[in-house]
Design a protein around this motif. Structure first.
Motif, PDB file in Angstrom:
ATOM      1  N   ILE A   1       0.892  -1.174   0.000  1.00 37.19           N
ATOM      2  CA  ILE A   1       0.000   0.000   0.000  1.00 37.19           C
ATOM      3  C   ILE A   1       0.918   1.208   0.000  1.00 37.19           C
ATOM      4  N   VAL A   2       0.848   1.948  -1.095  1.00 31.39           N
ATOM      5  CA  VAL A   2       1.698   3.137  -1.249  1.00 31.39           C
ATOM      6  C   VAL A   2       0.824   4.361  -0.966  1.00 31.39           C
ATOM      7  N   ASN A   3       1.107   5.019   0.135  1.00 26.48           N
ATOM      8  CA  ASN A   3       0.316   6.198   0.501  1.00 26.48           C
ATOM      9  C   ASN A   3       1.147   7.442   0.214  1.00 26.48           C
ATOM     10  N   LEU A   4       0.607   8.287  -0.646  1.00 29.56           N
ATOM     11  CA  LEU A   4       1.316   9.516  -1.015  1.00 29.56           C
ATOM     12  C   LEU A   4       0.473  10.702  -0.529  1.00 29.56           C
ATOM     13  N   PRO A   5       0.805  11.235   0.629  1.00 26.79           N
ATOM     14  CA  PRO A   5      -0.045  12.301   1.185  1.00 26.79           C
ATOM     15  C   PRO A   5      -0.069  13.582   0.348  1.00 26.79           C
ATOM     16  N   ARG A   6       0.981  13.787  -0.463  1.00 28.79           N
ATOM     17  CA  ARG A   6       0.990  15.003  -1.299  1.00 28.79           C
ATOM     18  C   ARG A   6       1.398  14.638  -2.716  1.00 28.79           C
ATOM     19  N   ALA A   7       0.519  13.913  -3.398  1.00 35.23           N
ATOM     20  CA  ALA A   7       0.946  13.335  -4.679  1.00 35.23           C
ATOM     21  C   ALA A   7       0.645  14.166  -5.905  1.00 35.23           C
ATOM     22  N   SER A   8       0.036  15.330  -5.738  1.00 34.41           N
ATOM     23  CA  SER A   8      -0.319  16.150  -6.889  1.00 34.41           C
ATOM     24  C   SER A   8      -1.391  15.466  -7.728  1.00 34.41           C
ATOM     25  N   THR A   9      -1.242  15.448  -9.057  1.00 34.15           N
ATOM     26  CA  THR A   9      -2.322  14.901  -9.894  1.00 34.15           C
ATOM     27  C   THR A   9      -2.354  13.377  -9.798  1.00 34.15           C
ATOM     28  N   LEU A  10      -3.471  12.824 -10.248  1.00 33.67           N
ATOM     29  CA  LEU A  10      -3.636  11.369 -10.206  1.00 33.67           C
ATOM     30  C   LEU A  10      -2.566  10.677 -11.054  1.00 33.67           C
ATOM     31  N   TYR A  11      -2.349  11.236 -12.256  1.00 34.02           N
ATOM     32  CA  TYR A  11      -1.352  10.652 -13.150  1.00 34.02           C
ATOM     33  C   TYR A  11       0.023  10.661 -12.496  1.00 34.02           C
ATOM     34  N   GLN A  12       0.387  11.782 -11.909  1.00 36.34           N
ATOM     35  CA  GLN A  12       1.708  11.860 -11.270  1.00 36.34           C
ATOM     36  C   GLN A  12       1.813  10.888 -10.098  1.00 36.34           C
ATOM     37  N   GLY A  13       0.709  10.755  -9.371  1.00 39.06           N
ATOM     38  CA  GLY A  13       0.687   9.818  -8.250  1.00 39.06           C
ATOM     39  C   GLY A  13       0.946   8.392  -8.712  1.00 39.06           C
ATOM     40  N   VAL A  14       0.279   8.012  -9.793  1.00 36.00           N
ATOM     41  CA  VAL A  14       0.440   6.653 -10.327  1.00 36.00           C
ATOM     42  C   VAL A  14       1.882   6.437 -10.788  1.00 36.00           C
ATOM     43  N   VAL A  15       2.415   7.425 -11.498  1.00 36.94           N
ATOM     44  CA  VAL A  15       3.792   7.309 -12.011  1.00 36.94           C
ATOM     45  C   VAL A  15       4.780   7.192 -10.844  1.00 36.94           C
ATOM     46  N   LYS A  16       4.554   7.998  -9.806  1.00 42.55           N
ATOM     47  CA  LYS A  16       5.453   7.966  -8.640  1.00 42.55           C
ATOM     48  C   LYS A  16       5.426   6.585  -7.987  1.00 42.55           C
ATOM     49  N   ALA A  17       4.226   6.053  -7.783  1.00 42.99           N
ATOM     50  CA  ALA A  17       4.101   4.746  -7.121  1.00 42.99           C
ATOM     51  C   ALA A  17       4.749   3.653  -7.972  1.00 42.99           C
ATOM     52  N   LYS A  18       4.512   3.719  -9.280  1.00 42.57           N
ATOM     53  CA  LYS A  18       5.065   2.695 -10.187  1.00 42.57           C
ATOM     54  C   LYS A  18       6.595   2.763 -10.179  1.00 42.57           C
ATOM     55  N   GLU A  19       7.115   3.976 -10.293  1.00 40.15           N
ATOM     56  CA  GLU A  19       8.580   4.126 -10.322  1.00 40.15           C
ATOM     57  C   GLU A  19       9.201   3.691  -9.002  1.00 40.15           C
ATOM     58  N   TYR A  20       8.509   4.003  -7.912  1.00 45.12           N
ATOM     59  CA  TYR A  20       9.018   3.586  -6.605  1.00 45.12           C
ATOM     60  C   TYR A  20       9.119   2.062  -6.530  1.00 45.12           C
ATOM     61  N   LEU A  21       8.055   1.387  -6.948  1.00 45.56           N
ATOM     62  CA  LEU A  21       8.035  -0.083  -6.850  1.00 45.56           C
ATOM     63  C   LEU A  21       9.092  -0.715  -7.751  1.00 45.56           C
ATOM     64  N   LYS A  22       9.219  -0.171  -8.949  1.00 45.14           N
ATOM     65  CA  LYS A  22      10.168  -0.770  -9.906  1.00 45.14           C
ATOM     66  C   LYS A  22      11.620  -0.421  -9.573  1.00 45.14           C
ATOM     67  N   ASN A  23      11.869   0.819  -9.158  1.00 42.19           N
ATOM     68  CA  ASN A  23      13.259   1.257  -8.990  1.00 42.19           C
ATOM     69  C   ASN A  23      13.794   1.127  -7.568  1.00 42.19           C
ATOM     70  N   ILE A  24      12.946   1.325  -6.599  1.00 43.87           N
ATOM     71  CA  ILE A  24      13.454   1.277  -5.219  1.00 43.87           C
ATOM     72  C   ILE A  24      13.154  -0.075  -4.571  1.00 43.87           C
ATOM     73  N   GLU A  25      11.921  -0.544  -4.710  1.00 48.91           N
ATOM     74  CA  GLU A  25      11.611  -1.876  -4.159  1.00 48.91           C
ATOM     75  C   GLU A  25      12.158  -2.975  -5.067  1.00 48.91           C
ATOM     76  N   ASP A  26      12.399  -2.618  -6.318  1.00 42.67           N
ATOM     77  CA  ASP A  26      12.998  -3.537  -7.285  1.00 42.67           C
ATOM     78  C   ASP A  26      12.142  -4.790  -7.502  1.00 42.67           C
ATOM     79  N   VAL A  27      10.833  -4.602  -7.590  1.00 45.60           N
ATOM     80  CA  VAL A  27       9.968  -5.766  -7.794  1.00 45.60           C
ATOM     81  C   VAL A  27      10.140  -6.285  -9.227  1.00 45.60           C
ATOM     82  N   THR A  28       9.952  -7.579  -9.403  1.00 51.21           N
ATOM     83  CA  THR A  28      10.117  -8.166 -10.741  1.00 51.21           C
ATOM     84  C   THR A  28       8.963  -7.762 -11.646  1.00 51.21           C
ATOM     85  N   GLN A  29       7.742  -7.808 -11.099  1.00 50.70           N
ATOM     86  CA  GLN A  29       6.582  -7.407 -11.912  1.00 50.70           C
ATOM     87  C   GLN A  29       5.489  -6.805 -11.023  1.00 50.70           C
ATOM     88  N   ILE A  30       4.911  -5.720 -11.509  1.00 47.53           N
ATOM     89  CA  ILE A  30       3.704  -5.215 -10.833  1.00 47.53           C
ATOM     90  C   ILE A  30       2.552  -5.959 -11.507  1.00 47.53           C
TER      91      ILE A  30
END
Lengths: 254, 311
Positions: free
Chosen positions: B233-262
């Protein structure tokens, strides 16, 4: 400005406001007439068996007389539908295929035929359609053998009506307050087809005010405000507080 | 005498420390459930010093200890979601609760869910919302699957026969079969926006979107490098637009958590029913604001709830 002129202006402005108010009130759609449910014809004279001559279970889906069936058959009557299913079974030799063919006729094909009627918001047409579709839910309860067909037809048209209501309310937001629209939305909701009506920001604010959700109202407004709006609001508050300070100073600490 | 008192005090202190340590309740294994708050650079901002918080709750589904339950709406007899949750959670180790999908109104006493919704096998809403794109199934056993509606590839399993079915809910006959299956399995089904499906972003930026600094919350189910599945569960208290929020969460999971697949990432609605609580491993509620929704809301005002628990 002399008093008489000022009074005239005040009276004229009040009269104008009343006229404008009455104009909008007169435009409100308070027509509460509802179309009555139509009776179902009992005659099943359409001879589907004859129309299926030469068809077999390989070509029946492609060559079924969809338009002719919708033109001449009595598809409002459950007894006629059951007779038609028996005729179809004689060719398909499979009850599920027969139900699928009749379902396609009463959903996709029928929708193509009536599409023009539902291009614009005509509440009476939607009410008639709902009255017709509702029968199929009861048919599903009494005819368990063909339950799936009746459920499919009912579900298809209820989804169609609720989709149309969503679309029309987006095109003309004011219809949300019309009696027949509210009736249709309530009927859909009763049948568990919930319609999410688009609510404008103003309507949201009024709703939150009515329900005294001050915390959410402040959070949402503050989060969505730009820096300029926040600065302007702060300036207004400062000016207001300064005004209060001046009043207190003038009246209580002369 | 002084020495004796000191030695006794020290002994009592040690004893007390150990005994409280032993008495401390552990509601979940901290190897399987982890929380963290990060301050990361704002996507699209040139200044690296401008940062924003990311509150992450990671729950591994390894050995099926972490389970999910969804309360889609008030029950048929009128019992509110809050009351349903309170009775259910009395003997459960709850990890987190969050508001789930969209409702038609903000008032929980009359609000109804949007999109096809089945709660514990009971139909709540028959209407499919094609624009949401996603359909989510929560099994009575605590598992969760999601599918993109337009793909028509929702896989379901009959728990008695173990037979599998692939459902396209746009097909009327298959939709009826799906509803019958959900009734039999006492499954819970809901619809929401499906933003990422099998690593693909399914959202186009709307240049007219005005919303600024709005909180965003996403639930992502991901495959890890070792083949296990984790729920984030990725909670972004100040995520700006919906699109930016989605991109931020996706990039976080792929680049920082390093998940194989969302596998999928869905929206959890933090609108007027912004409810979110996360519990520490000792069962206490996390007080950090980044792990909480609207502080003005009480559990009785929740219109729907997604609950993660540990068994």
């Amino acid at each position: 400005m002399p008093n008489s002129t000022r009074n005239k202006i005040i009276v004229s402005l009040t009269a104008l406001i009343i006229v404008v108010l009455f104009f909008f009130l007169s435009k409100a759609n308070n027509n509460n007439y509802l179309p009555e449910q139509r009776n179902t014809e009992s005659n099943c004279t359409y001879n589907l068996y004859a129309k299926l001559t030469g068809l077999n279970n390989q070509n029946i889906v492609a060559q079924f007389p969809y338009n002719d069936y919708l033109e001449h058959s009595n598809f409002n009557n459950i007894e006629c539908l059951k007779k038609d299913l028996t005729d179809l079974d004689s060719v398909t030799k499979d009850a599920m295929t027969s139900q699928q063919i009749l379902a396609t006729t009463l959903t996709d094909s029928l929708q193509k035929r009536v599409a023009n009627v539902y291009k614009i918001y005509q509440p009476d047409s939607l009410i008639y359609l709902m009255q017709w579709a509702e029968r199929f839910q009861y048919y599903a309860e009494i005819d368990t053998k063909n339950k799936i067909l009746f459920k499919v037809v009912y579900d298809y048209w209820m989804n169609f009506i609720s989709d149309k209501l969503t679309l029309f309310s987006k095109e003309t937001p004011s219809i949300k307050y019309a009696f027949k629209f509210k009736f249709l939305v309530a009927k859909c909701s009763e049948r568990k087809y919930n319609i999410g009506l688009k609510v404008t920001s103003t309507e949201k604010v009024i709703d939150n005010l009515v329900r005294s959700k001050w915390g959410h109202l402040f959070d949402a407004s503050w989060n969505q405000a730009s820096l300029l709006q926040k600065i302007l609001l702060s300036l207004l508050i400062v000016t207001f507080l300064y005004g209060i300070y001046c009043i207190i100073l003038k009246h209580f600490f002369k | 005498m002084k020495k004796k008192v000191l030695a006794l005090s020290f002994g009592a202190f040690l004893l007390l420390s150990f005994s409280t340590k032993f008495l401390q309740k552990q509601i979940y294994d901290t190897k399987l459930v982890q929380t963290k708050t990060l301050q990361l650079k704002v996507v699209g901002q040139n200044d690296p010093n401008v940062k924003e918080p990311y509150a992450i709750l990671k729950m591994s589904r390894k050995s099926d200890r972490v389970k999910v339950r969804y309360f889609a709406a008030k029950s048929y007899d009128g019992t509110m979601v809050g009351s349903r949750y309170s009775s259910w959670s009395a003997n459960k180790n709850v990890i987190a609760i969050s508001s789930g999908t969209y409702m038609d109104l903000c008032d929980a006493s009359i609000a109804k869910p949007m999109g096809l919704c089945i709660d514990d096998g009971n139909i709540v809403n028959n209407k499919i919302e094609n624009t949401y794109g996603g359909i989510v199934v929560v099994y009575a056993t605590g598992g969760m699957v999601a599918s993109a509606i337009e793909k028509g590839d929702l896989n379901i399993t009959n728990s008695k026969t173990h037979s599998k079915m692939t459902i396209d809910v746009r097909n009327q006959f298959q939709k009826q079969a799906f509803i019958d299956w959900a009734k039999e399995e006492k499954a819970t089904v809901f619809q929401t926006h499906l933003f990422v499906y099998k690593d693909s972003l399914r959202l186009i930026e709307n240049p007219n979107e005005r919303m600024k600094n709005a909180p965003r919350r996403f639930l992502a189910v991901c495959k890890e490098e070792d083949g296990t599945v984790s729920h984030y569960i990725v909670n972004l208290p100040r995520a700006s637009t919906l699109y930016q929020g989605v991109v931020k969460a996706k990039e976080y999971l792929k680049n920082i958590e390093d998940v194989t697949q969302i596998v999928f990432m869905i929206n959890l609605d933090p609108g007027c029913q912004n409810f979110y609580n996360v519990h520490n491993s000792d069962g206490s509620k996390k007080l950090e604001s980044n792990f909480n929704g609207d502080p003005n809301l009480t559990i009785n005002q929740a219109a729907n709830l997604l609950a993660y628990y540990y068994e």
